[in-house]
Design an enzyme around this catalytic site. Structure first.
Site, PDB file in Angstrom:
ATOM      1  N   LYS A 106       0.853  -1.191   0.000  1.00 49.90           N
ATOM      2  CA  LYS A 106       0.000   0.000   0.000  1.00 49.90           C
ATOM      3  C   LYS A 106       0.879   1.227   0.000  1.00 49.90           C
ATOM      4  CE  LYS A 106      -4.553   0.530   0.319  1.00 49.90           C
ATOM      5  NZ  LYS A 106      -5.534  -0.512  -0.029  1.00 49.90           N
ATOM      6  N   GLY A 218     -20.331   6.433   3.370  1.00 46.81           N
ATOM      7  CA  GLY A 218     -19.437   6.782   2.262  1.00 46.81           C
ATOM      8  C   GLY A 218     -20.215   6.786   0.962  1.00 46.81           C
ATOM      9  N   GLY A 220     -18.259   7.247  -2.190  1.00 49.27           N
ATOM     10  CA  GLY A 220     -17.199   7.292  -3.199  1.00 49.27           C
ATOM     11  C   GLY A 220     -17.414   6.167  -4.198  1.00 49.27           C
ATOM     12  N   ASN A 221     -16.330   5.777  -4.831  1.00 48.46           N
ATOM     13  CA  ASN A 221     -16.411   4.790  -5.919  1.00 48.46           C
ATOM     14  C   ASN A 221     -17.041   3.464  -5.482  1.00 48.46           C
ATOM     15  OD1 ASN A 221     -15.719   4.008  -8.648  1.00 48.46           O
ATOM     16  ND2 ASN A 221     -14.261   2.619  -7.681  1.00 48.46           N
TER      17      ASN A 221
HETATM   18  N1  GLU Z   1      -7.260   0.020  -3.382  1.00 44.80           N
HETATM   19  C1  GLU Z   1      -8.025  -1.163  -3.654  1.00 44.80           C
HETATM   20  C2  GLU Z   1      -8.028  -2.081  -2.452  1.00 44.80           C
HETATM   21  O1  GLU Z   1      -7.889  -1.659  -1.332  1.00 44.80           O
HETATM   22  C3  GLU Z   1      -7.586  -1.839  -4.926  1.00 44.80           C
HETATM   23  C4  GLU Z   1      -6.163  -2.269  -4.936  1.00 44.80           C
HETATM   24  C5  GLU Z   1      -5.674  -2.717  -6.306  1.00 44.80           C
HETATM   25  O2  GLU Z   1      -6.446  -2.703  -7.246  1.00 44.80           O
HETATM   26  O3  GLU Z   1      -4.506  -3.074  -6.356  1.00 44.80           O
HETATM   27  O4  GLU Z   1      -8.245  -3.249  -2.568  1.00 44.80           O
END
Ligand code: GLU
Length: 427
Positions: A106, A218, A220-221
């Protein structure tokens, strides 16, 4: 409240519990408890007014035993190293649980993109890549969007990476725009994935979505597409809450006969804040943000940040709620988890429930490597297959072993990563 609210401590507490249940040997336990690599750096950006501002950035790779580290980059004013550590850890379990050949990572930047111009955001994205260029890449670590980052940010990052690498590497990053290496279906993948899990959970109880009510945190997306799927399939969303970044306050929007997710999306800014005046004009009640959790609905769907259901508010959940689908990463604290278990409220744990995003990111990489892109229907059908399989693997184990859903999901994921460590001879 005596409860710890450090997300990495939450992630480690969840892991320790399952390591104990699995009887993991001490070496594997220690290896999987910690991120394997961390990068903390500064990103200088020349602002539009000519001044220089320095932002703090992170990339944390929790584990890559099953494949390159994978996970999003968040832009958030309250970002901390421990939040990124926790989120990287959850990515490892997420990828293992849906059984895609990727590890967990991350990234983050301490910033508020709502207060940065597009040019400043572009500089920040390019600066982030320059600082970790040697340590990320299609074979090492593959970033993606997350809270307050989007397809445009990903493309700027790709462009910087390709400029430095001197070639085309579309597999470096996922969540790119359609036509520029992005996958059809990626935008809706996380929200739809949440709802594929809900559909399967209901199936096991012998019922469907039709006639059920839900409240979302939330907009969002993730929430927008989950709410659309839910209403299209006969459910009613009674309440949606969102964070208004301009005022640093959350508001909940309620409508007795159900909110219209399409309409609400049309009056929502790119960061998930709904236009209050227009919502009021359209007959929505505007309430304090916490109202989302108190609604007498069948289903709660937290799709915002970590630690939103905690010891202090878990008691406010209505007796009517029988299922919580965790669209966000880490929305429930360990203390609140215990209360949910005692009350018999079923939980679809975050790293299963929201795995649709990373699963579709994996499809995006596969398509990029072939340089051949699938139709949207094909993407969504494959996504449904991965989510459904993972859901039932978790639910079967929870039934067989009579354990909480989160523990069952952890047992499958941790066991797969531990097995990878043993097979590679790392422990
Ligand atoms: N940010 C998204 C998650 O927490 C997607 C991560 C990704 O596609 O690598 O799963």
């Amino acid at each position: 409240m005596s409860e710890t609210l450090n997300p990495f401590e939450t992630a480690q507490a969840q892991f320790d519990r399952v390591a104990e249940m699995l009887g993991l040997e001490p070496g594997v336990r220690e290896l999987l408890r910690w991120p394997m690599r961390e990068f903390h750096f500064t990103i200088p950006v020349r602002m539009d007014d000519g001044t220089m501002r320095v932002f703090r950035g992170f990339r944390i790779q929790h584990n890559d035993l099953r494949g390159p580290a994978k996970g999003g980059i968040r832009f958030h004013p309250q970002e901390t190293a421990d939040t990124v550590r926790a989120l990287a850890t959850w990515m490892t379990w997420k990828c293992a649980l849906v059984d895609i050949p990727l590890g967990g990572g991350k990234g983050g930047v301490v910033c508020d993109p709502r207060r940065l111009s597009p040019r400043e955001q572009e500089q920040l994205c390019r600066g982030w890549v320059r600082q970790v260029f040697k340590n990320v890449g299609p074979q090492l670590d593959v970033p993606a969007p997350d809270v307050m980052t989007n397809a445009q940010h990903m493309l700027w990052m790709l462009d910087e990476y390709e400029t430095l690498a001197g070639g085309h590497y579309p597999g470096f990053i996922t969540g790119k725009p359609i036509g520029m290496g992005g996958s059809l279906g990626r935008r809706e993948a996380t929200g739809y994935g949440v709802m594929y899990c809900v559909r399967e959970a209901l199936k096991r109880r012998g019922r469907g979505v039709n006639g059920l009510t839900a409240s979302f945190q939330g907009f969002g997306n993730v929430a927008q597409y989950a709410a659309r799927w839910f209403t299209r399939n006969g459910g009613t969303v009674l309440c949606v809450s969102c964070w208004d970044g301009r005022e640093n306050t959350a508001y909940a929007y309620r409508k007795a006969d159900g909110v219209d997710p399409e309409f609400l999306a049309s009056i929502t800014d790119p960061y998930g804040a709904i236009d209050r005046d227009r919502a009021r004009e359209a007959g929505y009640e505007v309430l304090p943000g916490e109202a989302w959790i108190r609604q007498p609905v069948d289903l709660l769907v937290p799709c915002a940040l970590e630690h939103q259901i905690h010891a202090g508010n878990v008691g406010e959940i209505s007796d009517r709620v029988f299922l919580i689908a965790e669209g966000a990463n880490g929305p429930t604290t360990p203390d609140a988890d215990r209360v949910l278990q005692e009350r018999g409220i079923a939980v679809i744990p975050d790293f299963l429930c929201n795995a649709g995003g990373v699963t579709c990111s994996y499809f995006e990489q596969v398509q990029a490597n072939m340089n051949f892109y699938w139709e949207r229907e094909e993407v969504l059908q494959r996504l449904d297959g991965f989510m459904t399989r993972a859901f039932h693997a978790m639910a079967d184990l929870a039934e067989q072993r009579r354990v909480f859903s989160r523990d069952a999901a952890y047992m499958i994921a941790v066991d797969r990563v531990a097995q990878a460590a043993r097979l590679r001879g790392r422990v």
